[in-house]
Design a protein around this motif. Sequence first.
Motif, PDB file in Angstrom:
ATOM      1  N   LEU A  83       0.824  -1.208   0.000  1.00 23.40           N
ATOM      2  CA  LEU A  83       0.000   0.000   0.000  1.00 23.40           C
ATOM      3  C   LEU A  83       0.857   1.256   0.000  1.00 23.40           C
ATOM      4  CD1 LEU A  83      -2.780  -1.085   2.530  1.00 23.40           C
ATOM      5  CD2 LEU A  83      -2.870  -1.077   0.034  1.00 23.40           C
ATOM      6  N   ILE A  84       2.024   1.184   0.628  1.00 26.65           N
ATOM      7  CA  ILE A  84       2.962   2.311   0.585  1.00 26.65           C
ATOM      8  C   ILE A  84       3.434   2.536  -0.848  1.00 26.65           C
ATOM      9  CG2 ILE A  84       5.220   3.123   1.351  1.00 26.65           C
ATOM     10  CD1 ILE A  84       4.764   1.624   3.959  1.00 26.65           C
ATOM     11  N   ILE A  85       3.717   1.444  -1.558  1.00 30.08           N
ATOM     12  CA  ILE A  85       4.125   1.542  -2.961  1.00 30.08           C
ATOM     13  C   ILE A  85       3.023   2.203  -3.788  1.00 30.08           C
ATOM     14  CG2 ILE A  85       4.785   0.219  -5.015  1.00 30.08           C
ATOM     15  CD1 ILE A  85       5.824  -1.959  -3.128  1.00 30.08           C
ATOM     16  N   TYR A  86       1.801   1.748  -3.573  1.00 34.06           N
ATOM     17  CA  TYR A  86       0.671   2.318  -4.316  1.00 34.06           C
ATOM     18  C   TYR A  86       0.528   3.807  -4.028  1.00 34.06           C
ATOM     19  CZ  TYR A  86      -4.098   3.037  -5.986  1.00 34.06           C
ATOM     20  OH  TYR A  86      -5.209   3.512  -6.629  1.00 34.06           O
ATOM     21  N   ASN A  87       0.690   4.166  -2.767  1.00 33.01           N
ATOM     22  CA  ASN A  87       0.543   5.560  -2.376  1.00 33.01           C
ATOM     23  C   ASN A  87       1.582   6.454  -3.028  1.00 33.01           C
ATOM     24  OD1 ASN A  87      -0.338   7.852  -0.757  1.00 33.01           O
ATOM     25  ND2 ASN A  87       1.514   7.521   0.430  1.00 33.01           N
ATOM     26  N   TRP A  92      -4.170   8.855  -3.593  1.00 41.94           N
ATOM     27  CA  TRP A  92      -4.614   8.111  -2.419  1.00 41.94           C
ATOM     28  C   TRP A  92      -6.132   8.215  -2.258  1.00 41.94           C
ATOM     29  CZ3 TRP A  92      -2.206   4.637   0.323  1.00 41.94           C
ATOM     30  CH2 TRP A  92      -2.738   4.239   1.541  1.00 41.94           C
ATOM     31  N   SER A  93      -6.769   7.103  -1.961  1.00 38.99           N
ATOM     32  CA  SER A  93      -8.228   7.124  -1.840  1.00 38.99           C
ATOM     33  C   SER A  93      -8.725   6.239  -0.704  1.00 38.99           C
ATOM     34  CB  SER A  93      -8.865   6.649  -3.155  1.00 38.99           C
ATOM     35  OG  SER A  93      -8.423   5.329  -3.469  1.00 38.99           O
ATOM     36  N   MET A  94      -7.867   5.974   0.272  1.00 38.40           N
ATOM     37  CA  MET A  94      -8.225   5.043   1.338  1.00 38.40           C
ATOM     38  C   MET A  94      -8.559   5.740   2.658  1.00 38.40           C
ATOM     39  SD  MET A  94      -5.558   1.924   0.694  1.00 38.40           S
ATOM     40  CE  MET A  94      -6.358   0.915   1.932  1.00 38.40           C
ATOM     41  N   ASN A 172      -6.554  14.108  -2.393  1.00 39.97           N
ATOM     42  CA  ASN A 172      -6.204  12.700  -2.620  1.00 39.97           C
ATOM     43  C   ASN A 172      -4.711  12.429  -2.490  1.00 39.97           C
ATOM     44  OD1 ASN A 172      -8.824  11.765  -3.054  1.00 39.97           O
ATOM     45  ND2 ASN A 172      -8.760  12.268  -5.240  1.00 39.97           N
ATOM     46  N   GLU A 173      -4.011  13.267  -1.741  1.00 44.70           N
ATOM     47  CA  GLU A 173      -2.599  13.048  -1.468  1.00 44.70           C
ATOM     48  C   GLU A 173      -2.392  12.954   0.038  1.00 44.70           C
ATOM     49  OE1 GLU A 173       0.088  15.769  -3.234  1.00 44.70           O
ATOM     50  OE2 GLU A 173      -0.666  15.477  -5.272  1.00 44.70           O
ATOM     51  N   CYS A 174      -1.562  11.994   0.445  1.00 46.56           N
ATOM     52  CA  CYS A 174      -1.250  11.805   1.857  1.00 46.56           C
ATOM     53  C   CYS A 174       0.011  12.598   2.166  1.00 46.56           C
ATOM     54  CB  CYS A 174      -1.050  10.316   2.147  1.00 46.56           C
ATOM     55  SG  CYS A 174      -0.710   9.940   3.879  1.00 46.56           S
ATOM     56  N   ILE A 175      -0.141  13.774   2.778  1.00 43.73           N
ATOM     57  CA  ILE A 175       0.987  14.672   2.996  1.00 43.73           C
ATOM     58  C   ILE A 175       0.941  15.239   4.406  1.00 43.73           C
ATOM     59  CG2 ILE A 175       1.180  15.324   0.559  1.00 43.73           C
ATOM     60  CD1 ILE A 175      -0.350  17.871   1.226  1.00 43.73           C
TER      61      ILE A 175
END
Length: 351
Positions: A83-87, A92-94, A172-175
């Motif tokens: 999931l880190i790779i996907y992110n 990001w949509s989780m 949609n970004e994990c920052i």
Amino acid sequence: MDYEYPDGSGDYDEAVPCNMTGYNKDELTIQTYIYSVICALGLVGNVLVLVTYAFYRKAKTMTDIFLVNMALADLLFVVALPLIIYNEQYSWSMGTWACKLLRAAYSINVYSSTLLLACISGDRYISIVKATRSIRIRSQARAYSRLICVLIWLLAFILSSPTFIYYQMDHNECITIFEKPVTATLMKILIPSMQMLIGFLLPLMVMIFCYSWTIATLLKAKTFQKHKAVRVVLAVISVFVLCHLPYNVALLVYISKLFTVRACKEEQLTLMTLSISRSIAYLHCCLNPILYAFIGVKFRSHFCQILQDLRCLGKRYIYSGRSSQQTSDLYVSAVKTVVEHNHDNQSSFTM
């Protein structure tokens, strides 16, 4: 997004956006393959460690207890790695909490696994350097070994708390999002600094001290097994340094340049170096089972027994045509046989 001024005039309106990833498609593909290999090897190795301790040998010594917790820490990170790779490659949509947990996965793994490695080196130091008093010391310490593990996990979560607090979802970004500039400045320095000090330098110093005395003691013995143990210790230290040193050096360079004006290409190179060295650090989670478990003679015998039992179960399932209950009874019987023959309480990290 940072900007570069092509004419050197500093006119913001004419600024060209700087691609902060610095990656092309081929480089991302290579990185994905590397992460996939790390994930596969780490998953298999750490699951085997946990299965062995769950069914084939009991965690009786301090090192055994530390190994179980280290395998659990590595396994949790390995599960989060896809999931880190996907992110890193897609939007990001989780949700926010998934963002926080996955970002904290590596931080928790670094603190818990490296501190557990330091504890293992301390246990080896007591058992070899303080051999005359090791039985009394280790029997007393064994009673507190689970408490030590709980404290290490608690410390890892506390040190990783900034990740839970400041990582948020934005378009949609994990920052990381900071409300105040002062907080941003402090956290950008504090988080990597704590990771370098407690997640690398402190365990490294403990390991160097303990294993230096351990090697000196082993070299006084002239037997083949003792000299073989010296090579094991050197391999443990070397792999730890080779995996974690590049990333921590890259972090130090990153911090030193954090609040200075940087050209776009320089920033891209810095971030790429961080990413590559971080991949090397990830590799340690799949090397831990090899260095600390499978290298032990007794642990290898349990691993071979697992393979033998699985082969027997497969043949029984394919050729006998018996019920699933009979197959289950065969498995339990095989496990009990191995456990009954395992009366020693020595560590699987055999010196």
